[in-house]
Design a protein around this motif. Structure first.
Motif, PDB file in Angstrom:
ATOM      1  N   ASP A 145       0.835  -1.215   0.000  1.00  0.00           N
ATOM      2  CA  ASP A 145       0.000   0.000   0.000  1.00  0.00           C
ATOM      3  C   ASP A 145       0.867   1.261   0.000  1.00  0.00           C
ATOM      4  OD1 ASP A 145      -2.342  -1.418  -0.098  1.00  0.00           O
ATOM      5  OD2 ASP A 145      -2.771  -1.234   2.051  1.00  0.00           O
ATOM      6  N   ALA A 146       1.977   1.211   0.710  1.00  0.00           N
ATOM      7  CA  ALA A 146       2.893   2.360   0.725  1.00  0.00           C
ATOM      8  C   ALA A 146       3.469   2.585  -0.668  1.00  0.00           C
ATOM      9  CB  ALA A 146       4.005   2.143   1.743  1.00  0.00           C
ATOM     10  N   SER A 147       3.875   1.511  -1.312  1.00  0.00           N
ATOM     11  CA  SER A 147       4.421   1.617  -2.673  1.00  0.00           C
ATOM     12  C   SER A 147       3.374   2.135  -3.647  1.00  0.00           C
ATOM     13  CB  SER A 147       4.928   0.257  -3.144  1.00  0.00           C
ATOM     14  OG  SER A 147       5.991  -0.166  -2.333  1.00  0.00           O
ATOM     15  N   LYS A 148       2.142   1.694  -3.461  1.00  0.00           N
ATOM     16  CA  LYS A 148       1.055   2.141  -4.331  1.00  0.00           C
ATOM     17  C   LYS A 148       0.800   3.642  -4.148  1.00  0.00           C
ATOM     18  CE  LYS A 148      -2.222  -0.735  -4.880  1.00  0.00           C
ATOM     19  NZ  LYS A 148      -3.396  -1.603  -4.724  1.00  0.00           N
ATOM     20  N   ALA A 149       0.804   4.111  -2.910  1.00  0.00           N
ATOM     21  CA  ALA A 149       0.582   5.539  -2.644  1.00  0.00           C
ATOM     22  C   ALA A 149       1.699   6.389  -3.251  1.00  0.00           C
ATOM     23  CB  ALA A 149       0.485   5.782  -1.139  1.00  0.00           C
ATOM     24  N   VAL A 150       2.937   5.916  -3.133  1.00  0.00           N
ATOM     25  CA  VAL A 150       4.080   6.645  -3.713  1.00  0.00           C
ATOM     26  C   VAL A 150       3.948   6.689  -5.232  1.00  0.00           C
ATOM     27  CG1 VAL A 150       6.575   6.577  -4.079  1.00  0.00           C
ATOM     28  CG2 VAL A 150       5.639   6.204  -1.790  1.00  0.00           C
TER      29      VAL A 150
END
Length: 107
Positions: A83-88
């Motif tokens: 999810d962090a990678s997706k937000a970035v």
């Protein structure tokens, strides 16, 4: 010399100086945004938030977005590293973003 003419000359000489000084107040520095940059950053922040809101797997209420001179900082909480990678990735794809700082934490 006419005193009225002398006043007009002083006024017209000081006018460009006053304009120059007022424009310096709107200039940006390394730690301060100019007026135009502040507006641009506000637009970028709104676009990033809207893009995160569209992603159903992310909780936009737990992700904070701040922008300074085109650099977006994401902070808050996500469920997992994906999810962090997706937000970035979402933030990077927004027009006007120069780079993204990922300060997201896992719950």
């Amino acid at each position: 010399m006419n005193p009225l003419l002398s006043r007009f000359k002083r006024f017209y000489v000081s006018l460009p100086v006053l304009l120059f000084v007022s424009l310096l107040g709107c200039a940006s520095g390394p730690k301060q945004e100019g007026t135009g940059e502040y507006i641009d950053d506000s637009v970028i922040t709104a676009k990033v938030k809207a893009a995160i809101l569209k992603e159903s797997s992310l909780n936009p209420a737990e992700i904070n977005v701040e922008t300074f001179k085109g650099i977006v900082q994401l902070s808050g909480f996500v469920r997992d590293p994906a999810d962090a990678s997706k937000a970035v990735a979402i933030a990077r794809n927004v027009n006007g973003v120069k780079s993204v700082k990922n300060d997201l934490r896992m719950k």
